[in-house]
Scaffold this active site. Structure first.
Site, PDB file in Angstrom:
ATOM      1  CG  ASP A  94      40.099  43.832  42.797  1.00  0.00           C
ATOM      2  OD1 ASP A  94      39.559  43.897  43.765  1.00  0.00           O
ATOM      3  OD2 ASP A  94      40.923  43.006  42.467  1.00  0.00           O
ATOM      4  CD  GLU A  95      35.274  40.456  45.163  1.00  0.00           C
ATOM      5  OE1 GLU A  95      34.557  39.519  45.249  1.00  0.00           O
ATOM      6  OE2 GLU A  95      36.546  40.755  45.771  1.00  0.00           O
TER       7      GLU A  95
END
Length: 377
Positions: A94-95
């Site tokens: 998620d990054e």
């Protein structure tokens, strides 16, 4: 992304919206993978044992982890990023870091690009993200955490020094509890305080971290956005609900993880030459056993045969709490490998690989678990 797993679950199940949610398991040893912002108000956070989270928040709703779903959403997010720049370095599910140098000619200035990305993720995926922008990676990372959720923080060049001077030293990656004891002795509270000390002293006190702190305090970060990072290993492990020492149960878990690892290898069209087994015991001590193969494999059955043998040869005398299987020395499946025309083991492995790929197709169409090895049913 903001509370990624929990946000995906709330999006897909509107009845969870506005409620404290934690994504995790249901056993006594389960930990929180992600907590919604409603749950975080009670002190619930990632890596916290679920039983402890329930004490802090009695109304906490536990939702099981759905890795495949999160991976699919993650892929969609990365594709959105790539519509604004080809320089995308994904660092977790998620990054990511984006290098938008030169993209202003098409999309506008940095702030405009951040707004466009934020809005597109909301519109297409009904999720929110928080974005940080700066001239160097470590500052962009820190800025992305400053106005969560759904925030955008831009550190302009003329603001960099002032921003650095007030960054809490605890927010710098690598500064843990041990380092903080030394920080307190030296009176270092912010990154700006680091500038009071020489490179030699910081290196003597903190080693490599000291060099990084010296550079960071002066706004220097030479790391670049890496668009293609080759996988060095693929692994799968889990903590058991109960400690075990029964070899059949151990081999069953080895088989379970071998299938996950094999499937990931085939998905990425990779082959592995090294196979290892990780065993963590009830007293938290652990061992790793590894074997190097003559011919690289991606068949789950081939991985299992080696991993199971490694587990059997480990002469286990204590109960086990965690089991893992890992593969390394990966090679691209599209590259030619030396063939052995008279190797019946290789021929058998190839047959298992074809069967595994057929099972992968069935699972992709009808869902994981549609077809399983008999010993896992």
């Amino acid at each position: 992304m903001d509370a990624f797993f929990a946000s995906v679950e709330q999006r897909d199940n509107p009845s969870l919206m506005g409620k404290p949610v934690a994504v995790g398991g249901f056993s006594k040893r389960s930990v929180v993978a992600t907590a919604s912002y409603e749950a975080r108000k009670f002190g619930v956070h990632s890596a916290m044992p679920v039983f402890m989270a329930k004490k802090l928040c009695p109304n906490l709703i536990i939702v099981p982890v759905q890795k495949q779903k999160y991976s699919m959403v993650s892929h969609e997010i990365m594709e959105i990023f790539r519509t604004y720049t080809p320089s995308v370095e994904q660092v977790s599910i998620d990054e990511a870091y984006l290098d938008v140098t030169g993209c202003n000619r098409i999309f506008g200035n940095t702030e405009k690009i951040a707004v466009l990305i934020n809005e597109k993720i909301k519109k297409q995926l009904s999720l929110t993200c928080s974005i940080g922008a700066a001239q160097v990676k470590f500052l962009a990372k820190i800025a992305s955490d400053m106005n969560k959720p759904d925030g955008i923080t831009i550190i302009r060049p003329e603001e960099t020094e002032k921003f650095i001077n007030r960054i809490d030293i605890k927010k710098i990656p690598g500064v843990g509890k041990c380092a903080m004891k030394q920080m307190n002795r030296l009176g270092i509270k912010t990154l700006g305080d680091v500038k009071k000390f020489s490179r030699k002293l910081l290196t003597g006190k903190f080693g490599k971290l000291g060099i990084k702190l010296y550079n960071f305090s002066r706004g220097q970060d030479n790391s670049i956005v890496k668009t293609e990072e080759k996988r060095k290993s693929i692994s799968s492990e889990s903590t058991l609900n109960r400690d075990i020492n029964d070899m059949e149960k151990i081999k069953k878990m080895v088989l379970f993880h071998s299938q996950i690892v094999g499937k990931e290898l085939r998905k990425r069209d990779l082959f592995a030459k090294n196979i290892s087994v990780k065993l963590k015991f009830s007293d938290f001590s652990q061992i790793t056993r590894q074997k190097s193969l003559n011919v690289p494999v991606c068949s789950s059955s081939a991985i299992y045969r080696v991993a199971a043998q490694l587990a059997e040869n480990s002469k286990i005398r204590k109960k086990i709490r965690l089991i893992g299987v890992s593969t390394s020395s990966l090679s691209d499946g599209s590259r030619p490998v030396q063939m052995d025309l008279f190797n019946p083991v290789k021929e058998k492995t190839d047959k298992w690989e074809k069967l595994d790929r057929a099972v992968d197709l069935i699972s992709e169409k009808f869902g994981d678990g549609t077809v399983q090895k008999a010993s896992l049913t």
